[in-house]
Design a protein around this motif. Structure first.
Motif, PDB file in Angstrom:
ATOM      1  N   GLY A   1      -0.900  44.986  62.503  1.00  0.00           N
ATOM      2  CA  GLY A   1      -1.443  46.336  62.539  1.00  0.00           C
ATOM      3  C   GLY A   1      -1.293  47.085  61.224  1.00  0.00           C
ATOM      4  O   GLY A   1      -2.158  46.984  60.341  1.00  0.00           O
ATOM      5  N   PRO A   2      -0.208  47.845  61.032  1.00  0.00           N
ATOM      6  CA  PRO A   2      -0.049  48.628  59.806  1.00  0.00           C
ATOM      7  C   PRO A   2      -0.128  47.811  58.525  1.00  0.00           C
ATOM      8  O   PRO A   2      -0.758  48.237  57.545  1.00  0.00           O
ATOM      9  CB  PRO A   2       1.332  49.259  59.983  1.00  0.00           C
ATOM     10  N   GLU A   3       0.492  46.634  58.505  1.00  0.00           N
ATOM     11  CA  GLU A   3       0.485  45.813  57.283  1.00  0.00           C
ATOM     12  C   GLU A   3      -0.705  44.863  57.226  1.00  0.00           C
ATOM     13  O   GLU A   3      -0.920  44.206  56.214  1.00  0.00           O
ATOM     14  CB  GLU A   3       1.785  45.011  57.188  1.00  0.00           C
ATOM     15  N   GLY A   4      -1.464  44.784  58.306  1.00  0.00           N
ATOM     16  CA  GLY A   4      -2.610  43.884  58.357  1.00  0.00           C
ATOM     17  C   GLY A   4      -3.917  44.651  58.376  1.00  0.00           C
ATOM     18  O   GLY A   4      -4.474  45.001  57.339  1.00  0.00           O
ATOM     19  N   ILE A   5      -4.405  44.947  59.578  1.00  0.00           N
ATOM     20  CA  ILE A   5      -5.706  45.605  59.722  1.00  0.00           C
ATOM     21  C   ILE A   5      -5.728  46.961  59.024  1.00  0.00           C
ATOM     22  O   ILE A   5      -6.642  47.268  58.244  1.00  0.00           O
ATOM     23  CB  ILE A   5      -6.058  45.748  61.213  1.00  0.00           C
ATOM     24  N   ASP A   6      -4.714  47.789  59.275  1.00  0.00           N
ATOM     25  CA  ASP A   6      -4.727  49.141  58.704  1.00  0.00           C
ATOM     26  C   ASP A   6      -4.674  49.110  57.185  1.00  0.00           C
ATOM     27  O   ASP A   6      -5.362  49.900  56.512  1.00  0.00           O
ATOM     28  CB  ASP A   6      -3.550  49.954  59.242  1.00  0.00           C
ATOM     29  N   ARG A   7      -3.860  48.234  56.614  1.00  0.00           N
ATOM     30  CA  ARG A   7      -3.757  48.175  55.155  1.00  0.00           C
ATOM     31  C   ARG A   7      -5.061  47.701  54.534  1.00  0.00           C
ATOM     32  O   ARG A   7      -5.489  48.237  53.511  1.00  0.00           O
ATOM     33  CB  ARG A   7      -2.608  47.238  54.754  1.00  0.00           C
ATOM     34  N   LEU A   8      -5.720  46.722  55.163  1.00  0.00           N
ATOM     35  CA  LEU A   8      -7.001  46.255  54.638  1.00  0.00           C
ATOM     36  C   LEU A   8      -8.059  47.354  54.710  1.00  0.00           C
ATOM     37  O   LEU A   8      -8.834  47.550  53.761  1.00  0.00           O
ATOM     38  CB  LEU A   8      -7.471  45.031  55.422  1.00  0.00           C
ATOM     39  N   LEU A   9      -8.103  48.072  55.828  1.00  0.00           N
ATOM     40  CA  LEU A   9      -9.071  49.149  55.957  1.00  0.00           C
ATOM     41  C   LEU A   9      -8.851  50.230  54.897  1.00  0.00           C
ATOM     42  O   LEU A   9      -9.809  50.715  54.273  1.00  0.00           O
ATOM     43  CB  LEU A   9      -8.988  49.768  57.356  1.00  0.00           C
ATOM     44  N   ALA A  10      -7.595  50.598  54.686  1.00  0.00           N
ATOM     45  CA  ALA A  10      -7.295  51.665  53.730  1.00  0.00           C
ATOM     46  C   ALA A  10      -7.500  51.209  52.292  1.00  0.00           C
ATOM     47  O   ALA A  10      -8.081  51.942  51.469  1.00  0.00           O
ATOM     48  CB  ALA A  10      -5.859  52.140  53.933  1.00  0.00           C
ATOM     49  N   ALA A  11      -7.036  50.003  51.967  1.00  0.00           N
ATOM     50  CA  ALA A  11      -7.105  49.527  50.583  1.00  0.00           C
ATOM     51  C   ALA A  11      -8.539  49.391  50.095  1.00  0.00           C
ATOM     52  O   ALA A  11      -8.818  49.570  48.902  1.00  0.00           O
ATOM     53  CB  ALA A  11      -6.372  48.191  50.456  1.00  0.00           C
ATOM     54  N   HIS A  12      -9.460  49.066  50.991  1.00  0.00           N
ATOM     55  CA  HIS A  12     -10.852  48.846  50.608  1.00  0.00           C
ATOM     56  C   HIS A  12     -11.785  49.945  51.114  1.00  0.00           C
ATOM     57  O   HIS A  12     -13.003  49.806  51.003  1.00  0.00           O
ATOM     58  CB  HIS A  12     -11.317  47.484  51.135  1.00  0.00           C
ATOM     59  N   ASP A  13     -11.216  51.027  51.684  1.00  0.00           N
ATOM     60  CA  ASP A  13     -12.001  52.154  52.191  1.00  0.00           C
ATOM     61  C   ASP A  13     -13.073  51.667  53.165  1.00  0.00           C
ATOM     62  O   ASP A  13     -14.264  51.942  53.004  1.00  0.00           O
ATOM     63  CB  ASP A  13     -12.643  52.922  51.029  1.00  0.00           C
ATOM     64  N   LEU A  14     -12.636  50.955  54.205  1.00  0.00           N
ATOM     65  CA  LEU A  14     -13.552  50.288  55.131  1.00  0.00           C
ATOM     66  C   LEU A  14     -13.665  51.025  56.458  1.00  0.00           C
ATOM     67  O   LEU A  14     -12.724  51.686  56.909  1.00  0.00           O
ATOM     68  CB  LEU A  14     -13.059  48.870  55.410  1.00  0.00           C
ATOM     69  N   ASP A  15     -14.816  50.829  57.096  1.00  0.00           N
ATOM     70  CA  ASP A  15     -15.012  51.304  58.459  1.00  0.00           C
ATOM     71  C   ASP A  15     -14.585  50.266  59.496  1.00  0.00           C
ATOM     72  O   ASP A  15     -14.220  50.629  60.611  1.00  0.00           O
ATOM     73  CB  ASP A  15     -16.483  51.657  58.672  1.00  0.00           C
ATOM     74  N   ALA A  16     -14.679  48.998  59.143  1.00  0.00           N
ATOM     75  CA  ALA A  16     -14.324  47.925  60.077  1.00  0.00           C
ATOM     76  C   ALA A  16     -14.231  46.612  59.317  1.00  0.00           C
ATOM     77  O   ALA A  16     -14.657  46.508  58.159  1.00  0.00           O
ATOM     78  CB  ALA A  16     -15.363  47.815  61.189  1.00  0.00           C
ATOM     79  N   LEU A  17     -13.651  45.626  59.982  1.00  0.00           N
ATOM     80  CA  LEU A  17     -13.598  44.251  59.478  1.00  0.00           C
ATOM     81  C   LEU A  17     -14.582  43.411  60.285  1.00  0.00           C
ATOM     82  O   LEU A  17     -14.760  43.638  61.492  1.00  0.00           O
ATOM     83  CB  LEU A  17     -12.190  43.679  59.632  1.00  0.00           C
TER      84      LEU A  17
END
Length: 510
Positions: free
Chosen positions: A395-411
């Motif tokens: 969660g925080p270190e996986g999906i959430d970090r990827l979303l935030a680091a790349h300014d994403l709406d979804a994976l």
């Protein structure tokens, strides 16, 4: 076709205080009764081959007539719905989890999600087969097999797996029995059978839908969710079944999301959206279909961002498994203690002994997971630490970090490989698939939408977002679905040899 008639839910609930105030409309020509008759006819026509349905509700037509008479409105009014047979429904229907040990598990209880479906005017048509115990009995299992229901087959090619554990729910929607079925997921049990059967599957955020009166595996990861023909139907279901339940503390925030799902689809668009492509979760025969889907997303205005790796330090892969083993024993023992006296297996240890004494239960695969789970204890400090570590990594270190680091709406990523052959000698032969485990471990939303065919077998496109972002994820899938266009329907081929893209190549050149 003979289906065991075991369900008689309360028709009065449709007309009394247990239902929310309905919208009053003029009954349609294809009202509840006609839709229910059509669903029953489709089951009669095809289910001897597919074996997706365990039990038909003998009061289904009475339910439908009551709905028509009351002129109940709303998108689910009069829609026949099938339930995975680990979800309780009031009446004489046993909730079996596919096991002969629960053949007499007639609880008389509606799971809250079932009560909410009834309130929305849905017809509870019956129960679907599943991988026994939601595929948590053996490390060498066959998806879609249970002692009660036998083997469910994939409607695209009957020698192919329907995946699991919500096997019957996915196959029933693909086969055209109903537009809506309910599945459950701990790790892939909605999204895999949805993708392999060519239907929509939505795993909500854990806590969006009550788990009360559903046979459990994991309090950390379990959720129920819709399996439908189209994304908007999944949104209809979510608006009905999402909500808080005092008996399930995980749902404390869920009432805030009721009514948001269909609304989110009204202005659904991919324009300006940033989607992270999980390159490490691609391949396994889906490349051409995924390339087409990506091109469609870009053409609609989305920006795709390539992500080569998750980046967080990888956890020991056994941690998640140990969590499930531990929570399964504890949760199942609690569940069995709540069942009626007619259920003689009162603990996991009792189930292990029951299976050992019943040759049919062990005819296809063993109970190695049961035996490992029985050795666990919920007060083990390693379990408590493992839950926190797993949630944080995914969660925080996986999906959430990827979303935030790349300014994403979804994976996004391909959900899983095309359906494998059913093999009752070696068990399921997995050919790889996706990153749905991230959403499962974190308890985040995961939607799969059919994206095309690989040699005549369907594959799905996955959308994953952060916790409670469920309406936005459905909106993205809905927007993609409009671009993709309609796909063919399954033809119940006896073998994958009969699939049109393959069959000509199997003949010699003359």
């Amino acid at each position: 076709m003979q289906k065991v008639h075991m369900l008689a839910p309360s028709i009065a609930c449709l007309l009394a205080a247990c239902a929310s105030t309905p919208t009053i409309i003029t009954p349609r020509a294809d009202g509840a009764e006609q839709r229910t008759e059509d669903a029953l006819a489709a089951i009669e026509r095809h289910d001897d081959a597919v074996q997706a349905v365990i039990a038909i509700d003998p009061t289904a037509l009475d339910q439908a007539r009551a709905i028509d008479a009351a002129r109940i409105g709303g998108p689910l009014a009069g829609m026949p719905v099938l339930l995975k047979d680990n979800i309780e429904a009031a009446g004489p229907l046993p909730t079996t989890a596919g096991s002969l040990a629960l053949a007499n598990n007639v609880t008389g209880r509606d799971a809250p999600l079932v009560a909410r479906l009834r309130s929305a005017g849905a017809v509870i048509l019956g129960k679907t087969n599943l991988s026994e115990w939601a595929n948590f009995r053996s490390e060498n299992s066959n998806s879609g097999w249970s002692g009660i229901g036998g083997q469910t087959f994939n409607p695209w090619a009957l020698d192919r797996s329907p995946c699991g554990s919500s096997s019957g729910s996915g196959a029933a929607v693909a086969a055209g029995y109903v537009d809506i079925a309910i599945g459950t997921e701990t790790n892939g049990s909605i999204t895999c059978p949805a993708a392999m059967n060519g239907v929509v599957g939505f795993k909500p955020s854990v806590g969006m839908v009550s788990r009360t009166h559903i046979v459990p595996i994991s309090v950390t990861q379990d959720t129920a969710g819709p399996m439908t023909r189209y994304v908007d139907q999944a949104a209809w279901v979510m608006d009905a079944i999402a909500g808080s339940d005092p008996a399930d503390p995980a749902t404390a925030r869920a009432d805030a999301y009721r009514g948001r799902f269909v609304a989110a689809l009204r202005d659904a668009s991919l324009a300006g959206k940033r989607l992270g492509v999980l390159e490490f979760a691609t391949g396994f025969g889906t490349d051409a279909a995924f390339d087409t889907a990506k091109a469609q997303l870009v053409a609609a205005g989305a920006t795709l961002v390539s992500i080569e790796e998750i980046g967080a330090e990888r956890l020991d892969g056994e941690i998640s498994y140990k969590i499930l083993l531990t929570e399964f024993r504890d949760g199942l023992n609690r569940y069995l203690a709540s069942t009626p006296a007619s259920v003689e297996t009162r603990t996991l240890a009792d189930l292990i002994a029951f299976n050992a004494a019943n040759p049919r239960e062990l005819a296809i695969f063993d109970q190695s997971i049961f035996e490992k789970a029985e050795k666990t204890r919920i007060d083990d400090p390693a379990y408590v630490e493992g839950v926190a570590a797993n949630l944080n990594w995914a969660g925080p270190e996986g999906i959430d970090r990827l979303l935030a680091a790349h300014d994403l709406d979804a994976l996004i990523f391909p959900t899983t490989a095309p359906a494998m052959l059913i093999d009752h000698v070696h068990g399921d032969d997995w050919h790889g698939g996706g990153a749905g485990y991230l959403a499962a471990w974190a308890g985040y939303p995961h939607l799969t939408v059919p994206m095309g065919l690989v040699r005549g077998l369907p594959v799905g496109l996955s959308f994953v977002g952060t916790k409670w972002d469920d309406p936005a994820i459905l909106a993205l899938g809905h927007a993609y679905e409009q671009l993709r266009g309609d796909l063919p329907r399954p033809q119940f081929h006896a073998s994958s040899f009969d699939l049109a893209p393959i069959a000509p190549a199997l003949e010699p050149v003359r």
